[in-house]
Structures are given as C-alpha cells and as structure tokens.
Design an enzyme around this catalytic site. Structure first.
Site, PDB file in Angstrom:
ATOM      1  N   ASN A  23      -5.019   8.270   3.998  1.00  0.00           N
ATOM      2  CA  ASN A  23      -4.885   7.472   5.224  1.00  0.00           C
ATOM      3  C   ASN A  23      -3.444   7.521   5.714  1.00  0.00           C
ATOM      4  O   ASN A  23      -2.530   7.209   4.958  1.00  0.00           O
ATOM      5  CB  ASN A  23      -5.251   6.008   4.940  1.00  0.00           C
ATOM      6  N   GLU A  24      -3.243   7.947   6.945  1.00  0.00           N
ATOM      7  CA  GLU A  24      -1.918   7.876   7.586  1.00  0.00           C
ATOM      8  C   GLU A  24      -0.814   8.329   6.628  1.00  0.00           C
ATOM      9  O   GLU A  24       0.122   7.573   6.321  1.00  0.00           O
ATOM     10  CB  GLU A  24      -1.644   6.463   8.112  1.00  0.00           C
ATOM     11  N   GLU A  79      -8.522   5.631  14.836  1.00  0.00           N
ATOM     12  CA  GLU A  79      -8.198   4.198  14.864  1.00  0.00           C
ATOM     13  C   GLU A  79      -7.452   3.867  16.149  1.00  0.00           C
ATOM     14  O   GLU A  79      -6.571   4.623  16.570  1.00  0.00           O
ATOM     15  CB  GLU A  79      -7.253   3.815  13.712  1.00  0.00           C
ATOM     16  N   ARG A 108       0.851  -1.184   0.000  1.00  0.00           N
ATOM     17  CA  ARG A 108       0.000   0.000   0.000  1.00  0.00           C
ATOM     18  C   ARG A 108       0.884   1.230   0.000  1.00  0.00           C
ATOM     19  O   ARG A 108       2.086   1.140   0.275  1.00  0.00           O
ATOM     20  CB  ARG A 108      -0.945   0.009   1.201  1.00  0.00           C
ATOM     21  N   GLU A 162      -3.104  -7.854   6.920  1.00  0.00           N
ATOM     22  CA  GLU A 162      -3.533  -7.522   8.275  1.00  0.00           C
ATOM     23  C   GLU A 162      -4.540  -8.530   8.833  1.00  0.00           C
ATOM     24  O   GLU A 162      -5.363  -8.184   9.668  1.00  0.00           O
ATOM     25  CB  GLU A 162      -4.079  -6.088   8.306  1.00  0.00           C
TER      26      GLU A 162
END
Ligand SMILES: [Zn+2]
Length: 676
Positions: free
Chosen positions: A151-152, A314, A113, A362
């Site tokens: 995201n992040e 999260e 990712r 994950e």
C-alpha cells in the site's frame, strides 16, 4: 477491448473494506449497503497482517474465508491485498533490524504503519511467506478479481539510513559505477577532500557539519526509490507465478508524493496481468484549486499507464484527517471529483474507505458509510455516484489522447531540491504543477513524459523545469524540434548532467543550441522582488524569482528584462529549428495569469487547441475516445453558476439530448456521447 479488471465489466466502484475493524454482525449490513450503492469491487485486507498471521507462521484465514464468501454471495468482486504494508508488533519485536532508521539516525518503532526498512531481508522473507499463503489459498476463489500489493509504497519510509540500507546502497553504487574511480568521478569527490579509497567508507547521506555531497544525496534518492520498487517486484513475481491470469497492482501516489521515480515503477506495472492504480487526496489549503489538483494527478497517472486506462484506487468521500485543517466536501463535490478522474482515464472510482473507523489514527477520515450512517449527505452521494458510474459503463476502455506533453523527470527535481542551489524559490516540482495548472486554465489537456520518451504524437512539448538532463534526453528533445515539433523551455533547464555536474560553455548547457541562447550568469531575485520586462511584453509587466544575463545566438528575442543588472538581456526568445520546429525559451518565472497567456499563445501557434475553445469560466472539458470513432465529452462545471456550453450529443448520466448546446448546472457534470 477488455476491462482493466476483466472480472469487473464496466467501471469499478467501491473502496477499501476493512472488516477486521468490525464485528461479523456488521458484515451482512455492509454487503447489503454495497449492493444498494452498486459497489462492484472492494479492496480487502490492506492492513490485515496481524489479523491473518497473529503469530509467526500461524495463519488464521477463517474470517477472511467468510468475508470473501459473503462478498461473493453479494455479487461483489474483491481486490485482495497482500497485507504486507504494516507488519504487526510481534514481527518488529522479533526482527528489530527490520525497523527503519531516519536521516538523523533514529530507529523508528512500531505502533503506526509502514515501519519497514526497504532493504530488510527479514521483512521480505516474512512478506513473501504471507503472500504465498494468500495466493495459494485464494487464487481460485470466485470473488477474486485482482491482487493489491502492499500500500502506498514509501509513503512514510521512503528512505532508510540503517546499516542494512547502507550496504545495499553500496551494492547499488557498484552496479552503477563499477569501481571506486567511477564513483569518485561521478560524485566529484575531488572537492573538499572526499575521495573514497574503500567501499565501506561510502555512506548514506547522514548528517554532516557542512552541506553534503549533492550527487551522493541524489544517488541515495535514486537507490531508495529502486529499493521500494524491488519490494513490489518480489511480491508481483510471486503472485504471477502462483496466481497466473489475475491482474496485479499497487496503489501509487502520483500527483502527491515525489519520492518514488514513478517512471521506473510504471515500467514494472504495465504489461500482461498488470495495471496502474493511484491514490489521490485533495490539498484543502493550496494555491492550486482542487479540480486542477485532480487533473494533475489523473494526467500523470494516465501517462504512467502509457495512455491506457488506469484505476483511481483511493480518494476521499469528504474530509481527510492528515492535513492541518481538513476541509469537508460540500454535497455533490465528491461526485464531481470522481468524474474528474474518470474523465482523464480512470476506469472507475474507489475510496478510502468503506465504513468510517470508530477509533485509530484515521477515525476522522471520511468514508462511504460515515459515522452518521446512511441518513447523510455523504451516503446519498455515494448511492448517486454508483448510479452515475453504472450509466457510464460504455466508456470503459476509451482513452484520452492529448497533443501537449509536459516533461517531468524525478531525478532532475531531486537534484534541484538539493542544498546550495542559486535560489530556494526555484522549486522544480512546484513549477511543473504551476505549468500544468496554467494549461488546465487554458482548457488544454496534457500528458506527462520523461525526456527520453517518444514525443512524436505531440504538437507541443513544454519543459517547466529540467535542471538535470542526460545526453539522450537532450538529443531526443532536439530531434523532436528538428522534425517540426514545438518546444517551450522554462528557466534553469539543461544545466547539469546525470551526475549533477555543470555543462560548461554557457547555460542552458545541453539545450543551448536548440534554444539559440547563451546565458553567462544567473541573477536570482531577492525574496518578494520582481524584475521589469520590456514594455508591451506578452508576458505581462514583471518576471518573478529569476533573471539572467545572456544573449540570443540564433534565436529571435521576443521580450527583454528591463531593469536591474540583466536589463537588455532576453527574457523570452524563439528559435527556428529544422523543418518548421520552434524552440521557445523563458528566462524568468511568471505569475499565473501571464503564464496562462504565454502557454495559450504558444499552444495555438503549435496547433494544440483547447478541448472546448469557447467554454465558460470554471468549466472543465475532457474527451475520451475509442479507435472505432466513439467519443465521450466530459463537461464539469466547477463554478457556482449554471453554465451554457456549446456541444452536441446524448448525456449518458440523464439521457438528455443536446442538439447544439446545453446547460451544466453549478457544481454539476454531463458526459455526452457525441455523434460519430
Ligand atoms: Zn534500512
């Protein structure tokens, strides 16, 4: 005060929901279970790009339409992701120059990712096309509560060393320094024959035979953080234009990751239709216990939000999958962890992820619906937490207002992380964490602040490690003390300017006059060694890591080094400044217990008190308040024995009334609405 997510009154509860991993037959059960757990917000589509755009500019929104309708029918709001965090393989294949290059010059590939160069124009164009499609299609959907950008950011691709990034770095440097003379001066290129005579000679800090230029490395970290931030700003601006009135956020990793200058991010994430959100995961094998790690991340996130409520986007119901040994949380721990964030200003508790994956990277990351299903301890805790957060709805919008601040500056820590420093043991970020942990043990809640911030609300400002400080930051700290503030500065602070050039005339450079100390030479200690401190020292018997040779100029010496080449030099001093100000200086590092003692002593003399002065060991106490006088006291018992606590009010979680004290069970929590 409206909720941070106006369409979700009360506290937010839910997590990342990735329905693309499951057949549609599972979706109805998901929504039914969300209702059972009182989930009111889910983040949909964070990694949905390949699902939504299976080939270039051919969009398929049918399944997303159906899932949003289903969630809406269930009364569950949606934090809709822009899905830009992980481009599909077709994109990287068509645009190979969008893939990031690491510090060794290797181009990374898709199959994981975040395979993105932050400066890639192809990536940005494709991402904004997708955002435009999503925003125009869903801006009026009744389930939409907020937008979740990417995201992040920078989690795996914080710095890219490709040619595109090199060109963007040069443009960034031209804006910062104007011309090559400015660059050569800032980077001290007179050393080792590094003088640049044309911009195309200027590179990212690629591998070199000997140590590289430290200011080049520092500026590349600044540039790289700005490049990531620019990607967020582009998506944010498009969403604000196409979907006005809907809050926009991206999930930071404050407290875990140190590659982004989150103060700069905070400037772009606060204001109308924006909110700060954060992801946090406990490190199972760390010197600092999980509850204090949570407090650190939460205090930092609240500070980024300017003291306003924020959202825990999260955390994990139980184990994560990315540490060497992934420790599961015992029953009840997840509830206590969530309340740890809520106590410190989060208006909700969200998780990664809703339903545990069957496959993929994950699959061993815990989820709200575990592999075992609902007949499980995790699920029972998920339901209990939903009930608990619903009972806490009235705290929505209240705030935490500490009287102590910890200075944290990313560029300073980055500069100190560079090569060829006096001691590898002088880790800057770790020292900030250690001081926060010591304050946590002392029961004192602290904010974080950058050196240039308005410090007037604080009784005490501590400076664990601030190697680099600009003139404005140093002047700000001096003015704060001159007006009566108390300051405690740790060793190796005030040493260099913003270009990592030493401030001459004696250390600690920019803070020398404030502290009333002049240091001639550093004497870092060999690995594992300590230095004796003079008898009866309030700091304990030994200093660690660091000693230095110098003298007090205007300060009073509290303790001296007692052996080795620095014997007789000050180890702890205090200088009187202006109208009742105090400037303490610690010229060494301390073991955890003496550091707690020192911070407690200095805080007491500054009038900064613990939230609950006589609380039992292992009990954490934080208060949220509102301008109307409402006050909510969170008492979290991290110990394995029941604790009797002196406080009064009504426990929002159980309805129990405490007249002057009560018992918090081992591993339990109470949230008292205190009498006005
Ligand atoms: Zn690049």
């Amino acid at each position: 005060m409206p909720s941070i997510v106006p369409r979700v009154p009360g506290l937010c509860y839910g997590g990342d929901y990735n329905p693309e991993q499951w057949p549609e037959s599972v979706w109805r059960e998901d929504v039914a279970l969300m209702r059972e757990a009182r989930v009111n917000l889910v983040t949909v589509g964070v990694f949905g790009w390949a699902w939504l755009e299976p080939e270039e500019q051919r969009y398929e929104f049918g399944r997303l339409d159906r899932i949003l309708d289903l969630l809406h029918d269930g009364g569950i709001r949606v934090d809709l992701a822009t899905a830009t965090a992980s481009p599909p393989p077709w994109f990287s294949t068509a645009y190979p120059l969008s893939l990031p290059v690491d510090a060794d010059g290797r181009r990374l590939r898709h199959g994981s990712r975040q395979a993105i160069c932050a400066s890639s124009p192809d990536y940005l164009a494709a991402a904004l096309r997708l955002v435009e499609q999503l925003a125009t299609r869903y801006r009026d959907h009744p389930a939409l509560a907020m937008w979740h950008v990417n995201n992040e950011y920078g989690c795996h691709n914080a710095r890219c060393y490709c040619d595109t990034s090199a060109a963007a770095f040069r443009t960034w440097l031209q804006r910062r320094y104007g011309d090559l003379d400015g660059l050569n001066d800032a980077w001290t290129t007179s050393f080792w024959s590094q003088r640049y005579t044309a911009w195309e000679q200027v590179l990212p800090p690629l591998p070199t035979p000997a140590t590289g230029n430290p200011t080049q490395a520092l500026d590349f970290r600044r540039f790289s953080s700005d490049a990531q931030l620019a990607m967020f700003v582009a998506e944010r601006d498009l969403l604000h234009a196409l979907s006005p009135g809907v809050p926009v956020t991206t999930n930071l990793m404050a407290g875990l990751h140190t590659d982004q200058d989150y103060w700069n991010w905070a400037r772009e994430m606060t204001g109308p239709d924006l909110l700060i959100s954060n992801d946090h995961y406990v490190l199972g094998e760390d010197d600092i216990p999980p509850a204090a790690q949570i407090a650190y991340a939460a205090d930092l996130t609240r500070s980024l939000s300017g003291g306003s409520p924020w959202l825990l986007m999260e955390h994990s119901p139980s184990a994560v999958n990315w540490q060497r040994r992934n420790l599961a949380k015992p029953g009840g721990r997840m509830i206590l962890d969530s309340l740890g964030h809520v106590a410190r200003g989060s208006d909700g508790a969200m998780f990664f992820q809703w339903r545990a994956s069957r496959g993929g990277s994950e699959k061993w990351h815990s989820a709200m619906v575990p592999h075992a299903g609902t007949d499980s301890s995790v699920w029972r805790d998920v339901v209990a937490l939903g009930t608990g957060l619903a009972a806490l709805a009235e705290i929505d919008g209240s705030t935490v207002t500490p009287t102590v601040a910890i200075l944290l500056d990313y560029a300073s820590c980055w500069a100190q992380e560079g090569e060829s420093q006096p001691s590898v043991d002088m880790d800057a970020f770790a020292e900030v964490r250690r001081w926060h942990h010591a304050l946590w043990r002392a029961g004192i809640v602290a904010d974080f602040a950058r050196p240039e911030a308005d410090l007037s609300a604080y009784r005490l400002v501590v400076v664990p490690s601030l190697y680099l400080i600009g003139d404005a930051g140093a002047a700000n700290l001096g003015a704060y003390a001159a007006e009566g503030g108390h300051v405690l500065v740790g060793a190796y602070s005030g040493i260099v300017d913003e270009c990592d050039r030493v401030r001459l005339g004696g250390y600690p450079g920019a803070l020398r006059d404030l502290l009333g100390v002049r240091v001639e030479e550093f004497f870092p200690l060999a690995a594992g060694r300590s230095v004796a401190l003079a008898g009866g020292s309030p700091l304990g018997a030994y200093g660690l890591v660091w000693a230095e040779f110098g003298r007090a100029t205007t300060a009073t010496v509290v303790t001296t080094f007692a052996d080795g080449p620095t014997a007789g030099s000050p180890a702890l001093t205090v200088n009187t400044v202006g109208a009742g100000g105090r400037a303490w200086y610690l010229g060494t590092r301390l073991a955890p217990d003496p550091l707690v003692s020192l911070l407690s002593t200095v805080a007491a003399s500054a009038g900064a008190e613990p939230v609950l002065p006589d609380r039992p060991d292992g009990v954490e106490a934080v208060r949220r308040t509102r301008p109307d006088g409402s006050a909510y006291l969170f008492v979290l018992n991290h110990s394995d024995v029941d604790a009797t606590v002196r406080a009064a009010g009504t426990d929002l979680l159980t309805g129990a009334v405490w007249t002057d004290s009560g018992v918090v069970s081992a591993g339990g929590a109470v949230v008292l609405r205190e009498a006005r």
